[in-house]
Motif scaffolding. Structure first.
Motif, PDB file in Angstrom:
ATOM      1  N   MET A  41       0.882  -1.102   0.093  1.00 35.51           N
ATOM      2  CA  MET A  41       0.086   0.275  -0.112  1.00 35.51           C
ATOM      3  C   MET A  41       0.888   1.361  -0.143  1.00 35.51           C
ATOM      4  N   PHE A  42       0.282   2.245  -0.759  1.00 31.89           N
ATOM      5  CA  PHE A  42       0.907   3.456  -0.619  1.00 31.89           C
ATOM      6  C   PHE A  42      -0.120   4.562   0.127  1.00 31.89           C
ATOM      7  N   VAL A  43       0.120   5.085   1.026  1.00 35.26           N
ATOM      8  CA  VAL A  43      -0.732   5.930   1.991  1.00 35.26           C
ATOM      9  C   VAL A  43      -0.491   7.415   1.962  1.00 35.26           C
ATOM     10  N   PHE A  44      -1.629   8.066   1.859  1.00 37.84           N
ATOM     11  CA  PHE A  44      -1.690   9.682   1.834  1.00 37.84           C
ATOM     12  C   PHE A  44      -2.785  10.114   2.490  1.00 37.84           C
ATOM     13  N   GLY A  45      -2.349  11.145   3.537  1.00 30.19           N
ATOM     14  CA  GLY A  45      -3.136  11.689   4.487  1.00 30.19           C
ATOM     15  C   GLY A  45      -2.809  12.345   5.479  1.00 30.19           C
ATOM     16  N   SER A  46      -3.630  12.328   6.553  1.00 28.35           N
ATOM     17  CA  SER A  46      -3.512  13.256   7.785  1.00 28.35           C
ATOM     18  C   SER A  46      -2.945  12.185   8.812  1.00 28.35           C
ATOM     19  N   SER A  47      -3.150  12.541  10.209  1.00 25.84           N
ATOM     20  CA  SER A  47      -2.856  11.813  11.349  1.00 25.84           C
ATOM     21  C   SER A  47      -3.429  10.369  11.535  1.00 25.84           C
ATOM     22  N   LEU A  48      -4.788  10.440  11.084  1.00 22.16           N
ATOM     23  CA  LEU A  48      -5.576   8.995  11.150  1.00 22.16           C
ATOM     24  C   LEU A  48      -4.870   8.096  10.469  1.00 22.16           C
ATOM     25  N   VAL A  49      -3.916   8.250   9.559  1.00 21.81           N
ATOM     26  CA  VAL A  49      -3.095   7.193   8.935  1.00 21.81           C
ATOM     27  C   VAL A  49      -1.654   7.415   8.751  1.00 21.81           C
ATOM     28  N   ASP A  50      -1.137   8.203   9.589  1.00 21.64           N
ATOM     29  CA  ASP A  50       0.257   8.735   9.800  1.00 21.64           C
ATOM     30  C   ASP A  50       0.950   7.656  10.304  1.00 21.64           C
ATOM     31  N   LYS A  96      -2.752  -9.405   4.780  1.00 21.97           N
ATOM     32  CA  LYS A  96      -1.458 -10.459   4.809  1.00 21.97           C
ATOM     33  C   LYS A  96      -0.271 -10.013   4.381  1.00 21.97           C
ATOM     34  N   LEU A  97       0.052  -8.666   4.411  1.00 19.98           N
ATOM     35  CA  LEU A  97       1.371  -8.162   3.893  1.00 19.98           C
ATOM     36  C   LEU A  97       2.383  -8.632   4.822  1.00 19.98           C
ATOM     37  N   PRO A  98       3.739  -8.613   4.356  1.00 16.02           N
ATOM     38  CA  PRO A  98       4.599  -9.476   5.277  1.00 16.02           C
ATOM     39  C   PRO A  98       5.309  -8.327   6.349  1.00 16.02           C
ATOM     40  N   ALA A  99       4.868  -7.035   6.440  1.00 12.84           N
ATOM     41  CA  ALA A  99       5.504  -6.136   7.372  1.00 12.84           C
ATOM     42  C   ALA A  99       4.625  -4.977   7.446  1.00 12.84           C
ATOM     43  N   LEU A 100       4.528  -4.177   8.596  1.00 15.53           N
ATOM     44  CA  LEU A 100       3.893  -2.969   8.675  1.00 15.53           C
ATOM     45  C   LEU A 100       4.441  -1.919   7.654  1.00 15.53           C
ATOM     46  N   ILE A 101       3.726  -1.335   7.094  1.00 15.41           N
ATOM     47  CA  ILE A 101       3.917  -0.031   6.035  1.00 15.41           C
ATOM     48  C   ILE A 101       4.994   0.901   6.863  1.00 15.41           C
ATOM     49  N   PRO A 102       6.092   1.111   6.299  1.00 19.71           N
ATOM     50  CA  PRO A 102       6.983   2.237   6.920  1.00 19.71           C
ATOM     51  C   PRO A 102       6.691   3.642   6.455  1.00 19.71           C
ATOM     52  N   ALA A 103       7.040   4.518   7.327  1.00 20.94           N
ATOM     53  CA  ALA A 103       6.825   6.176   7.235  1.00 20.94           C
ATOM     54  C   ALA A 103       8.201   6.384   6.053  1.00 20.94           C
ATOM     55  N   PHE A 104       7.690   7.351   5.285  1.00 22.69           N
ATOM     56  CA  PHE A 104       8.496   7.669   4.242  1.00 22.69           C
ATOM     57  C   PHE A 104       9.691   8.419   4.876  1.00 22.69           C
ATOM     58  N   PHE A 105       9.481   9.261   5.715  1.00 25.15           N
ATOM     59  CA  PHE A 105      10.376  10.285   6.265  1.00 25.15           C
ATOM     60  C   PHE A 105      11.580   9.413   7.029  1.00 25.15           C
ATOM     61  N   SER A 112      14.983  -2.894   0.527  1.00 23.16           N
ATOM     62  CA  SER A 112      13.786  -3.663   0.366  1.00 23.16           C
ATOM     63  C   SER A 112      12.787  -3.365   1.139  1.00 23.16           C
ATOM     64  N   ARG A 113      12.774  -2.242   2.138  1.00 22.08           N
ATOM     65  CA  ARG A 113      11.619  -1.832   3.077  1.00 22.08           C
ATOM     66  C   ARG A 113      10.472  -1.249   2.337  1.00 22.08           C
ATOM     67  N   ILE A 114      10.928  -0.706   1.003  1.00 24.52           N
ATOM     68  CA  ILE A 114       9.890  -0.126   0.175  1.00 24.52           C
ATOM     69  C   ILE A 114       9.015  -0.918  -0.567  1.00 24.52           C
ATOM     70  N   MET A 115       9.395  -2.159  -0.713  1.00 18.09           N
ATOM     71  CA  MET A 115       8.721  -3.152  -1.691  1.00 18.09           C
ATOM     72  C   MET A 115       7.153  -3.597  -1.503  1.00 18.09           C
ATOM     73  N   HIS A 116       6.870  -3.430  -0.175  1.00 18.57           N
ATOM     74  CA  HIS A 116       5.463  -3.418   0.172  1.00 18.57           C
ATOM     75  C   HIS A 116       4.677  -2.075   0.540  1.00 18.57           C
ATOM     76  N   GLY A 117       5.248  -1.073  -0.036  1.00 18.99           N
ATOM     77  CA  GLY A 117       4.476   0.115   0.058  1.00 18.99           C
ATOM     78  C   GLY A 117       5.202   1.137   1.117  1.00 18.99           C
ATOM     79  N   ILE A 118       4.712   2.455   1.162  1.00 18.93           N
ATOM     80  CA  ILE A 118       5.216   3.513   2.070  1.00 18.93           C
ATOM     81  C   ILE A 118       4.137   4.440   2.516  1.00 18.93           C
ATOM     82  N   ASP A 119       4.180   4.740   3.756  1.00 23.07           N
ATOM     83  CA  ASP A 119       3.167   5.746   4.369  1.00 23.07           C
ATOM     84  C   ASP A 119       3.792   7.200   4.140  1.00 23.07           C
TER      85      ASP A 119
END
Length: 372
Positions: A41-50, A96-105, A112-119
């Motif tokens: 997942m690629f996640v965009f938005g505010s504190s509710l999804v930060d 069932k993604l293998p890891a939590l989505i990491p924060a971009f900053f 390899s940490r970006i392969m399942h998306g970024i927040d």
């Protein structure tokens, strides 16, 4: 606010060639478990999804990198504005993604940490660039999308060994924004235009942002509606006890949500081949607030943590640094003055993923979207 990464052309070329020689990484068209065609997942938005971006944003007062935030999170305070996992973490679990989505900053978000998306989400930010200026420095939606375009896409292509237009249809693009555009912009700044016109302009801006992500390669979108803003402890604290939710805030949220749901259908001709899901988080949370006991909750009006009140120079939203938190966190709807507890996030994520009620998810749920 760029992260300062550089990628020499030779390194990108070598990485791409190497990835295509390794079957474990060159899987742009491969399906994940259970037939789900989603890699992340690629996640965009505010504190509710930060997921922690504001930890690394200087001069921002919208931070949750201290106790009691994260009291139930495995890593402790992480920048998530709740006691444990947020809705993105829980959707990630359901997919069932293998890891939590990491924060971009986060400086460790690379390779390899970006392969399942970024927040990319930033607490205090909004769809409009002006929103959030009252909270110091935050990362607007447009800046978040620019970071995705200029930093992430080249790195993702190098990691996956294929072009972004090949890989991005296999990711969800989750957008959770809009509430701050009212609470930290329209109402706070007393914007001299009608609520209807402001909402129309806000919807147009969101439509443009979605189309930008589409033209970059996104094809699966999840739009999270604005929560019932007027029922939060932050909002009700400014009213006499017993007067209930602030109708003006809830009306604004409902008006925007109405336009967002319509956008799911009206934007389709401009985004052929894309699929969008609208998650009516407003309805889901409001149902809990109105029927807490039947939903497994006992307190739908008070913050679980000790908040910094307006009298103390705060906004009535954030927990006090090192302050107390209630012992029965699973019984509370709100952890601080605005953000839900992990228990509520579980309800939202589960309904977003699997509900068959069109009043909760429209036109399909996230599980069905993942399998398209």
């Amino acid at each position: 606010m760029p992260r300062g990464k550089t990628f020499p052309k030779l390194l990108l070329l070598c990485s791409s060639l190497l990835a295509c020689l390794l079957p474990c990484t060159c899987y742009c068209k491969a399906k994940e478990k259970d037939g789900a065609d989603v890699k992340g997942m690629f996640v965009f938005g505010s504190s509710l999804v930060d997921n922690g971006n504001n930890n690394f944003v200087q001069n921002s007062v919208a931070k949750a990198d201290y106790s009691p935030y994260g009291i139930d999170f495995p890593l402790g305070p992480s920048g998530r504005f709740t006691n444990g996992k947020n809705v993105i973490d829980l959707l990630s679990d359901r997919l069932k993604l293998p890891a939590l989505i990491p924060a971009f900053f986060d400086p460790s978000t690379n390779g390899s940490r970006i392969m399942h998306g970024i927040d990319y989400a930033s607490g205090g930010s909004g769809i409009l660039d002006k929103t959030g200026s009252f909270a110091g420095h935050v990362i607007s939606m447009n800046q978040q999308i620019e970071s995705f375009k200029t930093v992430t896409l080249p790195e993702l292509e190098a990691q996956l060994g294929c072009g972004s237009r090949e890989s991005l249809p296999h990711y969800l693009f989750v957008v959770g924004a809009g509430g701050n555009d009212y609470t930290l912009n329209y109402f706070l700044a007393r914007t001299p235009i009608s609520l209807q016109l402001f909402t129309a302009n806000l919807t147009t801006a969101l439509s443009s942002q979605l189309q930008t992500l589409y033209h970059l390669g996104g094809r699966k979108f999840v739009l999270m509606s604005v929560y019932p803003l007027g029922c939060s402890p932050m909002a009700t604290a400014i009213r006499p006890i017993g007067n209930g939710c602030i109708r003006a805030l809830n009306f604004a949220a409902l008006l925007f949500n109405f336009h967002m749901k319509k956008l799911v259908d009206t934007i389709k001709p401009k985004m052929p081949g894309a699929d969008l899901v609208y998650v009516n988080a407003y309805r889901i949370v409001q149902d809990i607030i109105q029927n807490p006991v039947s939903k497994g909750f006992s307190d739908a009006s008070n913050a679980c943590c000790e908040v910094v009140s307006r009298v103390e120079g705060g906004s009535g939203i954030l927990c006090k640094r090192g302050g107390w938190a209630c012992a029965n966190r699973n019984d509370h709807v709100f952890f601080d003055g605005l953000h839900p507890t992990e228990a509520v996030n579980h309800v939202i994520a589960n309904k977003a993923y699997a509900s068959d009620d069109p009043d909760e998810v429209y036109p399909i749920n996230v599980k069905q979207l993942a399998q398209i």
